[in-house]
Design an enzyme around this catalytic site. Structure first.
Site, PDB file in Angstrom:
ATOM      1  N   ALA A  49      42.119  33.194  47.205  1.00 22.54           N
ATOM      2  CA  ALA A  49      41.837  33.996  46.008  1.00 22.54           C
ATOM      3  C   ALA A  49      40.342  34.306  45.998  1.00 22.54           C
ATOM      4  O   ALA A  49      39.540  33.592  46.610  1.00 22.54           O
ATOM      5  CB  ALA A  49      42.238  33.256  44.739  1.00 22.54           C
ATOM      6  N   PHE A  50      39.969  35.372  45.289  1.00 23.63           N
ATOM      7  CA  PHE A  50      38.585  35.851  45.386  1.00 23.63           C
ATOM      8  C   PHE A  50      37.571  34.856  44.822  1.00 23.63           C
ATOM      9  O   PHE A  50      36.373  34.983  45.048  1.00 23.63           O
ATOM     10  CB  PHE A  50      38.446  37.210  44.681  1.00 23.63           C
ATOM     11  CG  PHE A  50      38.114  37.113  43.217  1.00 23.63           C
ATOM     12  CD1 PHE A  50      39.092  36.819  42.284  1.00 23.63           C
ATOM     13  CD2 PHE A  50      36.811  37.301  42.776  1.00 23.63           C
ATOM     14  CE1 PHE A  50      38.788  36.721  40.944  1.00 23.63           C
ATOM     15  CE2 PHE A  50      36.490  37.203  41.433  1.00 23.63           C
ATOM     16  CZ  PHE A  50      37.482  36.906  40.516  1.00 23.63           C
ATOM     17  N   LYS A  51      38.037  33.854  44.083  1.00 23.12           N
ATOM     18  CA  LYS A  51      37.087  32.904  43.493  1.00 23.12           C
ATOM     19  C   LYS A  51      36.317  32.141  44.564  1.00 23.12           C
ATOM     20  O   LYS A  51      35.215  31.648  44.306  1.00 23.12           O
ATOM     21  CB  LYS A  51      37.804  31.977  42.534  1.00 23.12           C
ATOM     22  CG  LYS A  51      38.464  32.782  41.400  1.00 23.12           C
ATOM     23  CD  LYS A  51      38.544  32.054  40.118  1.00 23.12           C
ATOM     24  CE  LYS A  51      38.896  32.938  38.937  1.00 23.12           C
ATOM     25  NZ  LYS A  51      40.127  33.749  39.073  1.00 23.12           N
ATOM     26  N   ASP A  52      36.878  32.064  45.778  1.00 19.92           N
ATOM     27  CA  ASP A  52      36.142  31.441  46.886  1.00 19.92           C
ATOM     28  C   ASP A  52      34.819  32.169  47.165  1.00 19.92           C
ATOM     29  O   ASP A  52      33.866  31.558  47.631  1.00 19.92           O
ATOM     30  CB  ASP A  52      36.970  31.482  48.177  1.00 19.92           C
ATOM     31  CG  ASP A  52      38.166  30.537  48.149  1.00 19.92           C
ATOM     32  OD1 ASP A  52      38.063  29.463  47.526  1.00 19.92           O
ATOM     33  OD2 ASP A  52      39.194  30.876  48.767  1.00 19.92           O
TER      34      ASP A  52
ATOM     35  N   MET B  45      32.444  30.621  44.713  1.00 24.75           N
ATOM     36  CA  MET B  45      32.440  29.159  44.682  1.00 24.75           C
ATOM     37  C   MET B  45      31.877  28.560  45.964  1.00 24.75           C
ATOM     38  O   MET B  45      31.205  27.527  45.926  1.00 24.75           O
ATOM     39  CB  MET B  45      33.871  28.688  44.441  1.00 24.75           C
ATOM     40  CG  MET B  45      33.993  27.540  43.523  1.00 24.75           C
ATOM     41  SD  MET B  45      33.295  27.758  41.886  1.00 24.75           S
ATOM     42  CE  MET B  45      34.745  28.080  40.923  1.00 24.75           C
TER      43      MET B  45
END
Ligand SMILES: *Cc1c(COP(=O)(O)O)cnc(C)c1O
Length: 480
Positions: free
Chosen positions: A118-121, A124
């Site tokens: 997911a794009f949160k990587d 993060m």
């Protein structure tokens, strides 16, 4: 460059001073006191750069106060093709966020090729390495406490696992996430990762986190921190891929492109807004919501009305099931010509009345200047879009990306290059994707059988006393 609060507080802080913080002391969010400018010439110079070098250049523009040599290393480590290795086409991994052409003037930018798909990587991974450096430098330890409905928690855990001076205590709703999401988080056996499944819903988990964070004494004694989406460094990290997407789809730096962004907390699209404010030639920022259409409503009517939790729909694009958009205040600050006093008043009014209405103000007319557009989708729309995209372009997309593609096809101008941001891979939400296609999405070998791996998870009731005891006990036991 110093960072200021959207509510006018006088304290100005440097990047590393706000890195480990959430809200500013006055309750506002941090933004740079002035946006830097990306000139046409700079953009041209950046065209040939690898993603990690581009990241370095952009962080420098925001005057990240870390020595160049260290910052360069951090960018290399965060944005390596060893970390972002799950592109549809292996050959494209080195681009980190490759852009694929769907048809004339319509593109898909892959942002979900990292460890949790997911794009949160994207943000993060950088945050994890920045934290490690700053904590070591300040000889501090940090205990991250958070609540997740899926994507944020796993991205934080994969970014912080095995890192020194930091533990992660992540609350999730017991039995409410997909089997794949559970497996991703709970199969992490690293010593510094503590998954706590609470008997209740996501809101219950979040309430406990809020309660614990409000206990200033406990917070201080146990160095409790957060990685929620209002963290400025997360927004800044996301600015990088807007620039990359722009450079990948244009040949000269005066051409304009539009972005279509599936939106929940207004974090991702806020980064697009910041990039535009810095001079990236963005024509429109097109926001896509699901049935939880708080933001679509605002951009159409000028009324911002966060929902009650019982008014929030549980949908097939669950990472956008929000009742209020926690990053929205950053945009309002710019819309109100950065007048912190007015923003403070507006959000206090929101607290009292549960909505604010700016439809009759001069500011609402200014909205045009920022060129936002908006649209929304339903479950049926998403099923149809997943199928359409598979039939027409022969690729699998997930439900969140389907929200955005649906709105893109509706609202894009066919003669303007339009980039849809892909925020998760289809296998993360394979149940719905299979429902749409009547065919199973193929899994990368790394994720086959992930549900059968050994899991480490603590189960308890959503009660702040229990959680505090758990944290205190764990930290005491870790001290040697
Ligand atoms: C978090 C998330 C979103 C929403 O992003 P915001 O920054 O909250 O607007 C969309 N899609 C996926 C897959 C997500 O994980």
């Amino acid at each position: 460059m110093k960072y200021i609060s959207t509510r006018g507080g006088r304290n100005k802080r440097s990047f590393t001073e706000i890195l480990l913080e959430g809200l500013a002391p006055d309750g506002g969010l941090y933004l740079p006191e002035k946006y830097p400018t990306f000139t046409e010439k700079e953009l041209d110079n950046w065209r040939k750069l690898a993603y990690s070098d581009l990241a370095f250049e952009i962080l420098k523009k925001f005057e990240v106060d870390i020595p160049d040599k260290v910052l360069k290393e951090i960018c290399k480590k965060s944005y390596s093709e060893k970390v972002f290795k799950y592109s549809r086409d292996k050959k494209l991994n080195k681009k980190i966020t490759p852009v694929i052409k769907l048809e004339e003037n319509l593109f898909l930018q892959e942002l979900s090729n990292g460890p949790t798909l997911a794009f949160k990587d994207m943000a993060m991974q950088l945050l994890g390495n920045l934290f490690e450096y700053v904590l070591e430098k300040q000889k501090k330890n940090l205990n991250i406490l958070g609540a997740t409905s899926g994507d944020t928690g796993s991205a934080a855990e994969y970014a912080l696992k095995g890192k020194k001076r930091v533990n992660v205590f992540m609350l999730s709703p017991n039995g409410k996430m997909s089997a794949f999401q559970r497996a991703q988080m709970y199969s992490l056996l690293d010593e510094n990762i503590y998954n706590i499944a609470v008997n209740g819903l996501f809101d219950d988990a979040q309430d406990v986190v809020k309660e614990v964070s409000m206990d200033a004494k406990f917070k201080k004694q146990y160095s409790i921190g957060a990685v929620n989406s209002i963290n400025w460094a997360r927004v800044l990290a996301q600015v990088i891929y807007y620039v990359k997407g722009y450079l990948e789809t244009t040949k000269n730096s005066s051409e304009q492109v539009s972005f279509v962004v599936p939106t929940g907390n207004f974090g991702n699209i806020c980064a697009g807004h910041v990039a535009k404010m810095c001079g990236l030639p963005v024509k429109d920022l097109i926001l896509a919501t699901n049935e939880n259409d708080v933001l679509d409503e605002f951009f159409k009517t000028g009324i911002y009305r966060p929902r009650k939790s019982e008014e929030t729909f549980i949908t097939s694009s669950p990472s956008m099931d929000i009742s209020k958009a926690s990053n929205f205040e950053r945009f309002i600050f710019d819309l109100f010509d950065r007048d912190g006093k007015k923003v403070k008043k507006l959000f206090e009014e929101l607290n009292q009345n549960k909505f604010f209405d700016i439809s009759n103000t001069e500011k609402f007319k200014n909205l045009k200047k920022f060129s936002f557009k908006s649209g929304k989708s339903t479950h049926k729309n998403r099923l149809e879009t997943i199928k359409k995209v598979k039939d027409k372009y022969n690729i699998f997309i997930d439900t969140h990306t389907a929200d955005a593609v649906k709105v893109a096809l509706e609202q894009r101008e066919v003669n303007v290059k339009t980039i849809v941001l892909e925020t998760a891979q289809a296998i993360k939400f394979e149940g719905v994707v299979n429902e749409s296609l009547g065919e199973k999405v193929a899994r990368n070998a790394d994720f086959q059988g992930i549900e059968e791996k050994i899991q480490k998870v603590y189960i308890c009731n959503p009660d702040s006393k229990t959680i505090k005891n758990f944290i205190a006990q764990t930290i005491r036991n870790n001290v040697v």
